[in-house]
Write an enzyme that holds these catalytic residues in place. Structure first.
Site, PDB file in Angstrom:
ATOM      1  N   TYR A  53      10.767   5.322  -6.393  1.00 34.20           N
ATOM      2  CA  TYR A  53      10.233   5.846  -5.232  1.00 34.20           C
ATOM      3  C   TYR A  53      10.763   5.568  -3.839  1.00 34.20           C
ATOM      4  CZ  TYR A  53       6.439   7.879  -8.392  1.00 34.20           C
ATOM      5  OH  TYR A  53       5.598   8.708  -9.319  1.00 34.20           O
ATOM      6  N   GLY A 215       1.893  21.113  -7.030  1.00 34.39           N
ATOM      7  CA  GLY A 215       2.732  21.070  -5.860  1.00 34.39           C
ATOM      8  C   GLY A 215       1.942  21.818  -4.809  1.00 34.39           C
ATOM      9  N   GLY A 216       0.747  21.793  -4.560  1.00 31.61           N
ATOM     10  CA  GLY A 216      -0.011  22.240  -3.548  1.00 31.61           C
ATOM     11  C   GLY A 216      -0.550  23.543  -3.844  1.00 31.61           C
ATOM     12  N   LEU A 218      -2.742  24.669  -5.835  1.00 25.70           N
ATOM     13  CA  LEU A 218      -4.201  24.828  -6.019  1.00 25.70           C
ATOM     14  C   LEU A 218      -4.954  24.052  -4.899  1.00 25.70           C
ATOM     15  CD1 LEU A 218      -4.132  23.739  -9.970  1.00 25.70           C
ATOM     16  CD2 LEU A 218      -4.423  25.929  -8.953  1.00 25.70           C
ATOM     17  N   GLY A 220      -5.406  25.374  -1.859  1.00 29.74           N
ATOM     18  CA  GLY A 220      -5.672  26.500  -0.548  1.00 29.74           C
ATOM     19  C   GLY A 220      -4.568  26.665  -0.074  1.00 29.74           C
TER      20      GLY A 220
END
Length: 328
Positions: A53, A215-216, A218, A220
Site C-alpha cells: 500500500y 467501490g462506492g 453501495l 449512495g
C-alpha cells in the site's frame, strides 16, 4: 463498539476493520493519524494494511505512516490488532514477491521495521500462489511464530479449496494454520457464498470482506452524483458498474431511505448479519467518513427487508452454497 473473536481464536477484534489503503495516496499522513486516533476513541481496534500500500513500489508508504503513528506512544500499538500482508511485488528481482520462504521471512522483517513494532498480530498472504508448496509456506510461518514476530496467519483472495488445502497441510504439522480469510464480498458480489464461506466456517476461519461498498456503488452513489460528489463513481470500473446496475442501485437507495439509514450503512449491516463474517473492512478517507460508518450498528433487518435485498441483489443460482446453488 461490538467485538467478536477472530475466527476460532481467542483474539477479540472490533466488528469493523479499519482499512488503511488510502493512507498516503488519498489521505495525508496527518489526516491518517486523525483517523486512527478517532478509531481508537470509538473502540475500533482492528487495523488492516499491506506492504504494497502507498503506490510506491518497495517503499511500504502506508506501513511507514502507521509506524510513525505507533511511535507517538500513548499505548497505540498495544490497543491495536494489527494485520498486514505479504505477496505483492516489492522490487524488480524475482525473489522480491510471492510466497517463497525467503520472501515471507524477509517481508515480515521489512514490515516490522516500517511499522516500528516488534510483532504483527495477523500476517496475511495477499493472494494464493499455487506454485509454492504449503510445506514451504508453513515452515516459514512457523519460524516467524516461534520467534514471536507473527501471532496469527491469515489469507486473502483464496478460493474455498485453497483454504482446505492450507488447513489440511497445517494440521499435518500440528500448526494452527489460517485464522482468517479476506475476500471480496458485498451485496453485488456474492460468489463467496458458494464455496468460500462454507469452507471458512468449517475450518473456523473468520471472514473479513473487502470492498463492502463495491467501490462506492453501495454508498449512495446516485444521490452523491446528483449532489456533485461521488468522485469514485465518475470514471473507470465504478462508472461502468453504475451504468450496468443503475436501476438496482436506485431501488437500493430508495429502500435505504425508507429504512431511514444511509445506503453505506445498510450495505455494511447486511454483511455484519451474514454467518461467518468477522468484520467488513472500511476505508475512510476522512474522520467524518469513519464516524458515519458506525451507523451500521444501528441498522436492523426484518425478514421482509432481507428478502427484498435478495430480490435486488440475487444470490448466485438458487442461493446458498454449491452444489445446491445450481443443482438439486
Amino acid at each position: 463498539m461490538e467485538y467478536t473473536n477472530l475466527g476460532r481464536t481467542g483474539l477479540s477484534v472490533s466488528r469493523l476493520c479499519l482499512g488503511t489503503m488510502n493512507f498516503g495516496p488519498q489521505t495525508t499522513e496527518q489526516d491518517s493519524f486523525g483517523i486512527m486516533d478517532r478509531a481508537l476513541e470509538h473502540g475500533l481496534n482492528f487495523f488492516d494494511t499491506a506492504n504494497t500500500y502507498g503506490q510506491k513500489q518497495g517503499e511500504g508508504i502506508t506501513e511507514q505512516i502507521i509506524g510513525r503513528w505507533f511511535a507517538q506512544g500513548g499505548g497505540r500499538r498495544e490497543k491495536v490488532v494489527l494485520a498486514t500482508k505479504v505477496y505483492g511485488k516489492m522490487g524488480d528481482w524475482p525473489n522480491e514477491r510471492g510466497l517463497s520462504a525467503r520472501h515471507i521471512v524477509r517481508s515480515c522483517e521489512d514490515s516490522l521495521r516500517r511499522l516500528q513494532t516488534d510483532w504483527i498480530d495477523l500476517f496475511q498472504m495477499h493472494h494464493v500462489l499455487r506454485t509454492t508448496p504449503w510445506e514451504e509456506i508453513w515452515q516459514a510461518m512457523e519460524i516467524l511464530v516461534a520467534q514471536g514476530k507473527v501471532l496469527y496467519v491469515g489469507s486473502s483472495n483464496f478460493a474455498g479449496w485453497d483454504l482446505a488445502r492450507a488447513q489440511e497441510s497445517a494440521a499435518h504439522r500440528d500448526f494452527l494454520g489460517l485464522v482468517s480469510e479476506q475476500c471480496l464480498y458485498n451485496l453485488l458480489t456474492r460468489h463467496a457464498e458458494l464455496d468460500l464461506l462454507p469452507a471458512a466456517q468449517h475450518y473456523g476461519i473468520g471472514v473479513i470482506p473487502w470492498s463492502p461498498l463495491h467501490g462506492g456503488l453501495l454508498g449512495g452513489a446516485i444521490r452523491k452524483l446528483a449532489e456533485g460528489g461521488a468522485a469514485r463513481t465518475k470514471g473507470g470500473r465504478a462508472a461502468d458498474g453504475l451504468a450496468e446496475h443503475r436501476a438496482t442501485i436506485e431501488a437500493f437507495e430508495k429502500l435505504s431511505a425508507d429504512l431511514g439509514h444511509d445506503p453505506a450503512n445498510v450495505a455494511l449491516a447486511w454483511l455484519l448479519s451474514r454467518p461467518g463474517v468477522t468484520a467488513p473492512i472500511i476505508g475512510p478517507r476522512t474522520v467524518e467518513q469513519l464516524d458515519a460508518a458506525l451507523g451500521a450498528f444501528d441498522v436492523t433487518f426484518s425478514d421482509q427487508v432481507l428478502n427484498r435485498l435478495d430480490e435486488l441483489f440475487p444470490p448466485i443460482g438458487n442461493g446458498g452454497s454449491s452444489p445446491e446453488a445450481w443443482a438439486w
